[in-house]
Design an enzyme around this catalytic site. Structure first.
Site, short mmCIF file in Angstrom:
data_model
loop_
_atom_site.label_atom_id
_atom_site.label_comp_id
_atom_site.label_asym_id
_atom_site.label_seq_id
_atom_site.Cartn_x
_atom_site.Cartn_y
_atom_site.Cartn_z
N GLU A 71 -8.20 -5.20 -5.53
CA GLU A 71 -7.92 -5.91 -4.29
C GLU A 71 -9.05 -6.88 -3.94
O GLU A 71 -8.85 -7.87 -3.25
CB GLU A 71 -7.74 -4.90 -3.15
CG GLU A 71 -6.46 -5.12 -2.38
CD GLU A 71 -6.17 -4.03 -1.36
OE1 GLU A 71 -5.13 -3.38 -1.52
OE2 GLU A 71 -6.96 -3.81 -0.44
N HIS A 127 -4.61 10.80 -26.22
CA HIS A 127 -3.36 11.12 -26.92
C HIS A 127 -2.19 10.29 -26.41
O HIS A 127 -1.05 10.59 -26.73
CB HIS A 127 -3.08 12.63 -26.79
CG HIS A 127 -4.19 13.45 -27.36
ND1 HIS A 127 -4.16 13.98 -28.63
CD2 HIS A 127 -5.40 13.78 -26.85
CE1 HIS A 127 -5.30 14.63 -28.87
NE2 HIS A 127 -6.07 14.51 -27.80
N LYS A 151 5.02 -7.47 1.85
CA LYS A 151 5.35 -6.95 3.18
C LYS A 151 6.36 -7.84 3.88
O LYS A 151 7.33 -7.38 4.45
CB LYS A 151 4.08 -6.84 4.04
CG LYS A 151 3.19 -5.66 3.69
CD LYS A 151 2.09 -5.53 4.73
CE LYS A 151 1.03 -4.57 4.26
NZ LYS A 151 -0.15 -4.58 5.09
O1 PA5 Z 1 -8.00 -2.17 1.61
C1 PA5 Z 1 -7.15 -2.56 2.39
O2 PA5 Z 1 -7.41 -3.34 3.30
C2 PA5 Z 1 -5.72 -2.07 2.29
O3 PA5 Z 1 -5.50 -1.32 1.14
C3 PA5 Z 1 -5.40 -1.21 3.49
O4 PA5 Z 1 -6.27 -0.13 3.54
C4 PA5 Z 1 -3.95 -0.72 3.44
O5 PA5 Z 1 -3.05 -1.80 3.34
C5 PA5 Z 1 -3.61 0.09 4.69
O6 PA5 Z 1 -3.82 -0.67 5.83
P1 PA5 Z 1 -3.98 -0.02 7.27
O7 PA5 Z 1 -5.17 0.86 7.25
O8 PA5 Z 1 -4.10 -1.17 8.19
O9 PA5 Z 1 -2.71 0.78 7.51
#
Ligand code: PA5
Length: 432
Positions: free
Chosen positions: A273, A294, A408
């Protein structure tokens, strides 16, 4: 890799490390994690520990609701510090189930069955307070709590970890008076495990959060040196960028301990990310050896040569197993007897590293003395910092995640969420 390659990238790495330290790079609004270990809110930490003690005393189960950065940190820490079999082993702490981390009705129904006849509490974690998966799971578990305990007692069993002011979850928490913990504005989801996001569930599982923070504090002090030749964190960031520039576009995180498998998932989120944007980024993958030797071993040894491996070697296992001699030796395995499993595993690791490097897969070896709380805290900080430096070296903003929004929007539109009507029409046409 020739030593001069590291020297060549050292000035760039040092500049990237300084950007993380002085907040002069992209996404600098999200650098709160850099001094989080030493600057932790002591009052909040005391409340986290008190809440964990309360949950341990009144609950047989803690349901943790969250996804992505609001899930992977706690889940991976509990596997590593307690056990991947945590829920099945005898213990004096509650079982911990994670929900809101997928959209599977079957999974949700099974967890409900596991909880409903036992005393349970809920820790709902969402920084935005609006993410669909956890919001939906929370709606279900809140109802379950209220049916079981009544609204007032249910309210005492809800622990809410979210933004200090924004989001639907915060509004609900304020209205209902649930105990709440704050995810600081300047700490993004995937960098948040050392806040209440990770620390509350980890403390409920019986791990010592003070020791975790002590390890992270040590890392914060030791890893501020920007010279990659002196700082292992900068060195790691530099090495993976050298490899990336040579076409090694996939990093395979390797563990030999199933207790680290979920840590690899946390690492995949952290790096994936943070770096995967603007058409750039090392693709993070993971394997647990020897299991995956494996299944994935063939590809790593002999497939497309765009891989490098990062092996996290936990030098001292949490627990070992002595292989005894068998007087009959019908299976011919006595050459293995008289030693611990960890010694056998080490030979497997040495043999694999040699085979894979000979097969054209460079290996970076990170040695971790043991799986203690201190080492865990150190490791979290090490990887977070390496990721920030590495992202800057790659020329991306390591602290945003614009790509996560694309699915989303489409999902909301297809599900008929108000406000997405135009997009919905276009998508339905494309889907035929
Ligand atoms: O690292 C990030 O920003 C994302 O993976 C969020 O943690 C994830 O989308 C969950 O978001 P939130 O904590 O707003 O529900």
């Amino acid at each position: 890799m020739a030593p001069h390659e590291l020297e060549a990238i050292a000035p760039l790495t040092a500049a990237a490390a300084r950007q993380v330290e002085d907040g002069s790079g992209l996404g600098s609004d999200y650098l709160g994690w850099v001094h989080l270990p030493t600057g932790h809110d002591r009052e909040e930490l005391t409340r986290i520990k008190a809440a964990a003690a309360r949950i341990r005393s009144d609950s047989q189960v803690l349901v943790v609701i969250g996804i992505g950065g609001s899930y992977l940190g706690a889940r991976s820490a509990i596997d590593l510090l307690r056990s991947p079999l945590y829920n099945s082993l005898p213990k004096d702490t509650p079982d911990i189930y994670f929900v809101g981390c997928n959209l599977s009705g079957g999974y949700l129904s099974e967890i409900i069955r596991l909880c409903r006849d036992r005393d349970f509490s809920v820790n709902v974690i969402s920084k935005s307070g609006t993410t669909t998966e956890p919001a939906l799971a929370f709606r279900v578990f809140r109802k379950l709590l209220e049916e079981k305990y009544g609204r007032e007692e249910a309210g005492r069993r809800i622990y809410c970890t979210t933004d200090k002011a924004r989001g639907t979850l915060k509004a609900q928490a304020d209205r209902e008076g649930w105990e709440s913990f704050v995810i600081p504005d300047d700490v993004g989801g995937r960098y948040s495990v050392l806040t209440a996001v990770g620390l509350l569930p980890i403390a409920v599982a019986g791990a010592d959060v003070d020791r975790i923070l002590a390890g992270a504090q040590q890392a914060e002090r030791e890893l501020s040196e920007p010279d990659p030749l002196k700082n292992p964190c900068c060195r790691y960031a530099a090495l993976r960028n050298i490899l990336y520039r040579k076409g090694k576009t996939t990093e395979v995180f390797v563990t030999y301990d199933p207790a680290f498998t979920m840590m690899n998932e946390w690492l995949k989120q952290l790096f994936g990310e943070s770096e995967g944007k603007d058409g750039k980024g090392i693709f993070p993958a993971s394997v647990t050896f020897s299991t995956d030797l494996h299944s994935m071993g063939q590809y790593i040894q002999d497939g497309v040569r765009n891989l490098f491996e990062t092996v996290v070697d936990i030098c001292k296992p949490r627990e070992d197993f002595f292989v005894e001699e068998d007087p009959e030796n019908l299976d011919g395995l006595n050459f293995l007897s008289g030693q611990e499993m960890s010694a056998i595993c080490r030979r497997a690791m040495e043999g694999t590293v040699l085979a894979h490097t000979q097969g054209g897969v460079p290996n970076i070896l990170l040695e971790v003395p043991d799986a203690s709380e201190e080492e865990y805290g150190y490791l979290v900080y090490f990887f977070e910092k390496a990721c920030g430096i590495s992202g800057y070296l790659m020329g991306v903003n390591p602290f945003d995640q614009p790509g996560v929004e694309a699915y989303k929007k489409n999902m909301f539109a297809l599900l008929g969420k108000p406000g997405y009507e135009d997009l919905r029409a276009g998508l339905l046409e494309k889907l035929g």
